[in-house]
Design a protein around this motif. Sequence first.
Motif, PDB file in Angstrom:
ATOM      1  N   LEU A   1      44.190  34.573  40.296  1.00 32.10           N
ATOM      2  CA  LEU A   1      43.058  35.267  39.669  1.00 32.10           C
ATOM      3  C   LEU A   1      42.069  35.676  40.760  1.00 32.10           C
ATOM      4  CD1 LEU A   1      41.409  36.088  37.123  1.00 32.10           C
ATOM      5  CD2 LEU A   1      40.498  33.755  37.105  1.00 32.10           C
ATOM      6  N   ILE A   2      41.810  36.981  40.842  1.00 32.03           N
ATOM      7  CA  ILE A   2      40.910  37.516  41.870  1.00 32.03           C
ATOM      8  C   ILE A   2      39.659  38.067  41.205  1.00 32.03           C
ATOM      9  CG2 ILE A   2      40.668  39.304  43.645  1.00 32.03           C
ATOM     10  CD1 ILE A   2      43.768  39.147  43.995  1.00 32.03           C
ATOM     11  N   MET A   3      38.515  37.721  41.753  1.00 35.30           N
ATOM     12  CA  MET A   3      37.265  38.236  41.187  1.00 35.30           C
ATOM     13  C   MET A   3      36.376  38.784  42.306  1.00 35.30           C
ATOM     14  SD  MET A   3      34.140  36.279  39.469  1.00 35.30           S
ATOM     15  CE  MET A   3      33.353  36.367  41.055  1.00 35.30           C
ATOM     16  N   THR A   4      35.800  39.951  42.108  1.00 35.76           N
ATOM     17  CA  THR A   4      34.845  40.481  43.088  1.00 35.76           C
ATOM     18  C   THR A   4      33.493  40.676  42.423  1.00 35.76           C
ATOM     19  OG1 THR A   4      35.126  42.880  42.772  1.00 35.76           O
ATOM     20  CG2 THR A   4      36.782  41.784  44.132  1.00 35.76           C
ATOM     21  N   SER A   5      32.421  40.535  43.218  1.00 39.62           N
ATOM     22  CA  SER A   5      31.071  40.635  42.643  1.00 39.62           C
ATOM     23  C   SER A   5      30.051  41.020  43.706  1.00 39.62           C
ATOM     24  CB  SER A   5      30.661  39.286  42.044  1.00 39.62           C
ATOM     25  OG  SER A   5      30.574  38.300  43.061  1.00 39.62           O
ATOM     26  N   ASN A   6      28.930  41.502  43.235  1.00 39.69           N
ATOM     27  CA  ASN A   6      27.780  41.735  44.115  1.00 39.69           C
ATOM     28  C   ASN A   6      27.160  40.406  44.519  1.00 39.69           C
ATOM     29  OD1 ASN A   6      26.798  44.208  45.022  1.00 39.69           O
ATOM     30  ND2 ASN A   6      26.183  44.823  42.972  1.00 39.69           N
ATOM     31  N   ALA A   7      27.170  39.483  43.585  1.00 45.49           N
ATOM     32  CA  ALA A   7      26.586  38.159  43.828  1.00 45.49           C
ATOM     33  C   ALA A   7      27.435  37.415  44.865  1.00 45.49           C
ATOM     34  CB  ALA A   7      26.535  37.384  42.520  1.00 45.49           C
ATOM     35  N   PRO A   8      26.838  36.431  45.518  1.00 50.84           N
ATOM     36  CA  PRO A   8      27.608  35.670  46.511  1.00 50.84           C
ATOM     37  C   PRO A   8      28.788  34.917  45.894  1.00 50.84           C
ATOM     38  CG  PRO A   8      25.281  34.995  46.470  1.00 50.84           C
ATOM     39  CD  PRO A   8      25.457  35.993  45.391  1.00 50.84           C
ATOM     40  N   ASP A   9      29.709  34.515  46.761  1.00 52.26           N
ATOM     41  CA  ASP A   9      30.978  33.885  46.344  1.00 52.26           C
ATOM     42  C   ASP A   9      30.862  32.758  45.323  1.00 52.26           C
ATOM     43  OD1 ASP A   9      32.003  35.540  48.228  1.00 52.26           O
ATOM     44  OD2 ASP A   9      33.088  33.994  49.339  1.00 52.26           O
ATOM     45  N   THR A  10      29.845  31.926  45.474  1.00 53.90           N
ATOM     46  CA  THR A  10      29.774  30.716  44.637  1.00 53.90           C
ATOM     47  C   THR A  10      29.021  30.940  43.318  1.00 53.90           C
ATOM     48  OG1 THR A  10      27.842  30.077  45.900  1.00 53.90           O
ATOM     49  CG2 THR A  10      29.943  29.087  46.550  1.00 53.90           C
ATOM     50  N   TYR A  11      28.491  32.141  43.121  1.00 52.89           N
ATOM     51  CA  TYR A  11      27.614  32.398  41.974  1.00 52.89           C
ATOM     52  C   TYR A  11      28.302  32.215  40.616  1.00 52.89           C
ATOM     53  CZ  TYR A  11      23.516  34.528  39.822  1.00 52.89           C
ATOM     54  OH  TYR A  11      22.374  34.749  39.088  1.00 52.89           O
ATOM     55  N   TYR A  12      29.577  32.560  40.549  1.00 51.81           N
ATOM     56  CA  TYR A  12      30.290  32.512  39.257  1.00 51.81           C
ATOM     57  C   TYR A  12      31.347  31.411  39.204  1.00 51.81           C
ATOM     58  CZ  TYR A  12      27.936  36.902  38.377  1.00 51.81           C
ATOM     59  OH  TYR A  12      26.976  37.849  38.187  1.00 51.81           O
ATOM     60  N   THR A  13      31.118  30.343  39.952  1.00 49.15           N
ATOM     61  CA  THR A  13      32.101  29.258  40.025  1.00 49.15           C
ATOM     62  C   THR A  13      32.427  28.694  38.637  1.00 49.15           C
ATOM     63  OG1 THR A  13      31.338  28.729  42.224  1.00 49.15           O
ATOM     64  CG2 THR A  13      32.599  27.019  41.117  1.00 49.15           C
ATOM     65  N   GLN A  14      31.394  28.486  37.821  1.00 52.68           N
ATOM     66  CA  GLN A  14      31.634  27.892  36.495  1.00 52.68           C
ATOM     67  C   GLN A  14      32.470  28.816  35.613  1.00 52.68           C
ATOM     68  OE1 GLN A  14      30.979  24.629  35.824  1.00 52.68           O
ATOM     69  NE2 GLN A  14      32.385  25.187  34.169  1.00 52.68           N
ATOM     70  N   LEU A  15      32.120  30.094  35.663  1.00 51.37           N
ATOM     71  CA  LEU A  15      32.864  31.091  34.878  1.00 51.37           C
ATOM     72  C   LEU A  15      34.350  31.054  35.277  1.00 51.37           C
ATOM     73  CD1 LEU A  15      32.535  33.800  33.052  1.00 51.37           C
ATOM     74  CD2 LEU A  15      32.669  34.982  35.234  1.00 51.37           C
ATOM     75  N   LEU A  16      34.580  31.036  36.582  1.00 49.80           N
ATOM     76  CA  LEU A  16      35.956  31.033  37.082  1.00 49.80           C
ATOM     77  C   LEU A  16      36.692  29.755  36.723  1.00 49.80           C
ATOM     78  CD1 LEU A  16      35.250  32.753  40.459  1.00 49.80           C
ATOM     79  CD2 LEU A  16      36.862  33.570  38.726  1.00 49.80           C
ATOM     80  N   GLU A  17      35.986  28.641  36.767  1.00 44.65           N
ATOM     81  CA  GLU A  17      36.635  27.371  36.402  1.00 44.65           C
ATOM     82  C   GLU A  17      37.038  27.374  34.925  1.00 44.65           C
ATOM     83  OE1 GLU A  17      38.035  25.186  38.324  1.00 44.65           O
ATOM     84  OE2 GLU A  17      37.284  26.363  39.983  1.00 44.65           O
ATOM     85  N   ASN A  18      36.228  28.017  34.094  1.00 42.48           N
ATOM     86  CA  ASN A  18      36.591  28.122  32.671  1.00 42.48           C
ATOM     87  C   ASN A  18      37.869  28.950  32.505  1.00 42.48           C
ATOM     88  OD1 ASN A  18      34.340  26.642  32.047  1.00 42.48           O
ATOM     89  ND2 ASN A  18      33.096  28.392  31.423  1.00 42.48           N
ATOM     90  N   TYR A  19      37.938  30.064  33.254  1.00 41.23           N
ATOM     91  CA  TYR A  19      39.153  30.881  33.193  1.00 41.23           C
ATOM     92  C   TYR A  19      40.348  30.094  33.705  1.00 41.23           C
ATOM     93  CZ  TYR A  19      36.984  35.243  31.756  1.00 41.23           C
ATOM     94  OH  TYR A  19      36.344  36.211  31.015  1.00 41.23           O
ATOM     95  N   ARG A  20      40.136  29.367  34.817  1.00 44.88           N
ATOM     96  CA  ARG A  20      41.241  28.607  35.400  1.00 44.88           C
ATOM     97  C   ARG A  20      41.789  27.599  34.384  1.00 44.88           C
ATOM     98  NH1 ARG A  20      42.161  26.724  40.921  1.00 44.88           N
ATOM     99  NH2 ARG A  20      39.962  26.718  41.434  1.00 44.88           N
ATOM    100  N   LYS A  21      40.851  26.921  33.712  1.00 47.27           N
ATOM    101  CA  LYS A  21      41.246  25.886  32.750  1.00 47.27           C
ATOM    102  C   LYS A  21      42.148  26.468  31.651  1.00 47.27           C
ATOM    103  CE  LYS A  21      38.869  22.557  29.964  1.00 47.27           C
ATOM    104  NZ  LYS A  21      37.567  22.324  29.336  1.00 47.27           N
ATOM    105  N   THR A  22      41.723  27.577  31.080  1.00 45.51           N
ATOM    106  CA  THR A  22      42.505  28.186  29.987  1.00 45.51           C
ATOM    107  C   THR A  22      43.832  28.746  30.497  1.00 45.51           C
ATOM    108  OG1 THR A  22      40.447  28.705  28.885  1.00 45.51           O
ATOM    109  CG2 THR A  22      42.382  29.901  28.118  1.00 45.51           C
ATOM    110  N   LEU A  23      43.783  29.408  31.651  1.00 40.64           N
ATOM    111  CA  LEU A  23      45.033  29.964  32.205  1.00 40.64           C
ATOM    112  C   LEU A  23      46.013  28.842  32.564  1.00 40.64           C
ATOM    113  CD1 LEU A  23      43.475  32.815  34.381  1.00 40.64           C
ATOM    114  CD2 LEU A  23      44.991  33.147  32.420  1.00 40.64           C
TER     115      LEU A  23
END
Length: 211
Positions: free
Chosen positions: A129-151
């Motif tokens: 799972l690849i995600m790009t953003s304007n915000a710094p790398d760690t900004y969406y860690t929780q969001l990504l962990e939620n996706y990781r959990k379900t995937l």
Amino acid sequence: MSKKIVAVNASPRKGWNTDTLVTEAAKGAESAGAEIQKFDLYRLEKFTGCISCFGCKKEKFKGHCICRDGLTPVLDAIREADGLIIGSPVYLSEMTAVFRSLYERLTFQNLTYNKENYCCNAHMIPVLLIMTSNAPDTYYTQLLENYRKTLNLLVGPTEILVSGDTLQLKDYSKLDWPWTLFDPEAKKARHETVFPQECKKAFEMGAALLR
Ligand SMILES: Cc1cc2nc3c(=O)[nH]c(=O)nc-3n(C[C@H](O)[C@H](O)[C@H](O)COP(=O)(O)O)c2cc1C
């Protein structure tokens, strides 16, 4: 027979940050011997997210989304694949709407609602799972962990690659008003130094999908 990897770009901008990283990951998988099938979600026939028809909850169609539209070939290809690469930019603190449509249909078809055996996916595959953003790398860690959990639960073991603080425009000086939230020089410098490293990482992670 060579392994099949499905690569999905959920950004509308071909050749930009997300698409580049998805492509590099696909090249990595290809270098390890995979056959790649790539989809640009913004260039498919019309599609929707899950329509809550519960077709996939019938024994006859168990694990199969029965909704027929532009996403059907993507879901069919993933069902046959040995791995999945999927990338999305962040739009308003979430993945893009098209990413969400695929994500809903891909995961929900495998959820049985049966607590003794919640997942009916007999063909779990590794996911990048690849995600790009304007915000710094760690900004969406929780969001990504939620996706990781379900995937992890419904599609397969998931690795994550983040590229934050991306270059959003080629030339920030040609804007109708200054986007003072950003430092164009810092963005450019990062794009020239850090982004190539992220591309290399994407390549390596793509290759690792086959191991
Ligand atoms: C509609 C829209 C909404 C966005 N919202 C966010 C956001 O909430 N957070 C963020 O960090 N970046 C946001 N961005 C920036 C993109 O996530 C970032 O530029 C990304 O790297 C673009 O990917 P691309 O180059 O593949 O198109 C937004 C961009 C657009 C067009």
